[in-house]
Every structure is written in C-alpha cells, then in structure tokens.
Design an enzyme around this catalytic site. Sequence first.
Site, PDB file in Angstrom:
ATOM      1  N   GLY A 217      -2.225 102.077 188.289  1.00 27.85           N
ATOM      2  CA  GLY A 217      -1.518 100.989 188.977  1.00 27.85           C
ATOM      3  C   GLY A 217      -1.863  99.657 188.312  1.00 27.85           C
TER       4      GLY A 217
ATOM      5  NE  ARG B 229      -1.778 105.763 189.698  1.00 24.16           N
ATOM      6  CZ  ARG B 229      -1.146 104.904 190.500  1.00 24.16           C
ATOM      7  NH1 ARG B 229       0.130 105.060 190.749  1.00 24.16           N
ATOM      8  NH2 ARG B 229      -1.800 103.897 191.055  1.00 24.16           N
TER       9      ARG B 229
ATOM     10  CG  ASP C 209     -12.545 107.224 189.144  1.00 26.02           C
ATOM     11  OD1 ASP C 209     -13.725 107.054 188.800  1.00 26.02           O
ATOM     12  OD2 ASP C 209     -12.059 108.349 189.399  1.00 26.02           O
TER      13      ASP C 209
ATOM     14  CB  THR D 299      -8.020  99.218 190.183  1.00 24.99           C
ATOM     15  OG1 THR D 299      -7.666  99.481 191.556  1.00 24.99           O
ATOM     16  CG2 THR D 299      -9.533  99.247 190.087  1.00 24.99           C
TER      17      THR D 299
ATOM     18  CG  ASP E   7      -7.300 100.248 194.950  1.00 19.39           C
ATOM     19  OD1 ASP E   7      -6.488  99.525 195.550  1.00 19.39           O
ATOM     20  OD2 ASP E   7      -6.989 101.338 194.423  1.00 19.39           O
TER      21      ASP E   7
ATOM     22  CG  ASP F  14     -11.225 102.048 193.518  1.00 19.85           C
ATOM     23  OD1 ASP F  14     -11.134 101.347 192.492  1.00 19.85           O
ATOM     24  OD2 ASP F  14     -10.444 102.988 193.761  1.00 19.85           O
TER      25      ASP F  14
ATOM     26  NE  ARG G 161      -6.022 105.011 194.173  1.00 19.73           N
ATOM     27  CZ  ARG G 161      -4.821 105.440 193.776  1.00 19.73           C
ATOM     28  NH1 ARG G 161      -4.372 106.589 194.190  1.00 19.73           N
ATOM     29  NH2 ARG G 161      -4.078 104.738 192.954  1.00 19.73           N
TER      30      ARG G 161
HETATM   31  O1  F6P Z   1      -4.847 101.797 192.963  1.00 22.84           O
HETATM   32  C1  F6P Z   1      -4.008 100.712 193.192  1.00 22.84           C
HETATM   33  C2  F6P Z   1      -3.010 101.006 194.274  1.00 22.84           C
HETATM   34  O2  F6P Z   1      -2.224  99.846 194.492  1.00 22.84           O
HETATM   35  C3  F6P Z   1      -3.592 101.514 195.599  1.00 22.84           C
HETATM   36  O3  F6P Z   1      -4.120 100.477 196.376  1.00 22.84           O
HETATM   37  C4  F6P Z   1      -2.402 102.204 196.207  1.00 22.84           C
HETATM   38  O4  F6P Z   1      -2.808 103.205 197.103  1.00 22.84           O
HETATM   39  C5  F6P Z   1      -1.701 102.792 195.013  1.00 22.84           C
HETATM   40  O5  F6P Z   1      -2.148 102.062 193.871  1.00 22.84           O
HETATM   41  C6  F6P Z   1      -0.201 102.740 195.078  1.00 22.84           C
HETATM   42  O6  F6P Z   1       0.299 103.405 193.993  1.00 22.84           O
HETATM   43  P1  F6P Z   1       1.813 103.321 193.511  1.00 22.84           P
HETATM   44  O7  F6P Z   1       2.036 101.977 192.889  1.00 22.84           O
HETATM   45  O8  F6P Z   1       1.947 104.433 192.518  1.00 22.84           O
HETATM   46  O9  F6P Z   1       2.661 103.501 194.732  1.00 22.84           O
END
Ligand code: F6P
Length: 318
Positions: free
Chosen positions: A11, A72, A103, A125, A127, A129, A171
Amino acid sequence: MKKIGVLTSGGDSQGMNSAIRSIVRTGIAHGYEMIGIKRGFNGLMEKDFMALETKDVADILYRGGTFLQSARSKEFRKEEGQVKAANNLREAGIEYLVVIGGDGSYRGAAKLNERDIKTYGLPGTIDNDIPLTDYTIGFDTTLNVVTEAIGNLRDTMSSHDRVSVIEVMGRDRGDIALHAGIASGVDAILIPEIPGDIHKISEKLKDGFERGKTHSIVIVAEGVDKAEKIAHLIKEQSGLDTRATVLGHIQRGGTPSAFDRVFTSRMGHKVIKLMEEGIHGVALGMEKNEITYHSFEEIFQAKNVVKANLYEIFEDLV
Ligand code: F6P
C-alpha cells in the site's frame, strides 16, 4: 558506474516520493547510476525499469502517492518469482536494491538479499506496524488527515447531539486510532491490542450527554470491527443518535507532512552511506530521533510493542 534500483511496494504512503527523491539525488551525488522500478516487485519481474536523473525527481517532494507506483505481487511470493527477479536485476547490472514498503515487502527484500542482491528496506506504510522504528513513512501525515477529518465530523455531530463512530485504517494494529484519538480528544478508542467494552463505553457516552455534552466521538481501528457494527451496538445500548463513518483511502492521500519529508530525506541519505560502508540486508528506521538500521531477520524476530503507555495516558485524559 554502480547501479542502484529503487521500488515502492505494498500500500502506498505519503512520503514515498520524498524518499525516492532523496535516494536518487544522494545516489547521483555519490557517483551511482539510479534506476526506478515500476509497480513494485511486479516491475522487477517484468523488467519495467527506468533510468532516473536528478530532474526526474523534481516536484515530487510534496506529492502524496508514489510516482513509481506500487503493487502487491503474488508471483514474487513464490520462489520462481524471486529467482526471476534476481536474474533480471543481475542482467540489468543492478547491484543494490532499495525497497520502500511494509512488512510483506521486507520479506521479499530479504529473499533477494539471500540471492546476493544487496538489499535495503525503508518503512513505507501508514500503519506504523514495523518493529524497531518509532515511525513509518506516512504515519504522521495520516494522523494529520484523520485529525482534520475528526474535527469536521465534530462540527456536524455537535449540531445534532450525535455520537460519531469513526473507523480508521491500521490493518491489525491500533497506532493510527490511538495517536489520532489522543490528538483529537475523542471519548473512546477501540484498538485490537487492548480489548474494549462497548457496554461501558455506551454508559459513559450516555452520562456525558446527561451532563450536557452535545457530541461524542469514538474512534475504532479497522482491526477491531466495522464502524457500522460498533455504531449499531452503541445506539442499541445507549439510545443515542449514533452515526458511522469509514475514512478509508482518504487517509493514504495528501501532501506529506514536514516530518515525513524530513524523515524520508534522512533515510534516503543514510541508505547510500550504508552502501558505501559495505552494509546490506538491513532496514532503516528512526529510534530516539536517530536514523538506525537492523537486519531484516532482527526485524522479523522483534516483538511489535503495544503502545500500552499511550493508552494509559488516554485513559487519564478522558
Ligand atoms: O497497509 C496499509 C493499508 O492502508 C492498511 O491500513 C489497510 O488495511 C490496507 O492497506 C488497505 O489496502 P488496499 O489499499 O489494498 O485496500
């Protein structure tokens, strides 16, 4: 001239562009040739490479997103994908690779390091995390976006004597909810790391309105549950007019904060220095205001510390 590849993966987060700019400009200043790899590990497998000069990273410092784009990659998770990626890098003469991501991206970077590509990670990220760094790229900007959105919701909620339940990203972690909750003076914070009691929260909100409050805000991390469900339970238990808002991807956009720009500029500079010192297979971060680095393995083994102390602070503030 030695070549350095750079990619953004997973992301996106605000400040990735600023990190790329710093890596590219510092690399060029230190005599390296810079190569941008498009759409994360996908671009690595499809040889989607572009030479980057100083001018190519002009005007991106203050832009959210990543101009290299991100993805991804499922194919890269398999061993064949990793072999292909390492071969493509060798064929293109790319000796060093900087991966900006979370991660999952670090795990991919570590696999390439095992295949003799000198690899580095930068914590990209929102997050927050990733262990062994106090901050991740974009976290600070996201907090500002969330805090502003909560302010807007507070305006309208107080005109209607309402409770607002706001769902934020993260997340399976609660850092965004906890930090933005404290910054916004919310009434309750629900995070995956610390179990919350909806009944107690409902009682507290009811008391508040009985004392004359005109609004209440509850922030819930997406890792706990859906805002809609929490709002329904609070309404049922308190009888208060309760609305749910999911902030969603708005949280990942916007111009990076000054903190994120400086943080990423520092890490971009440091990663080139590490190459010159012969260090690789590491990810960078910030601890106690110093730019530090740890091996990927150390990061994978490290415990993701619960910000319990911050929660304790919150409990004394409400
Ligand atoms: O890891 C970053 C993040 O924005 C998380 O907070 C969220 O759960 C996820 O990515 C959303 O992913 P996507 O953009 O694939 O919907």
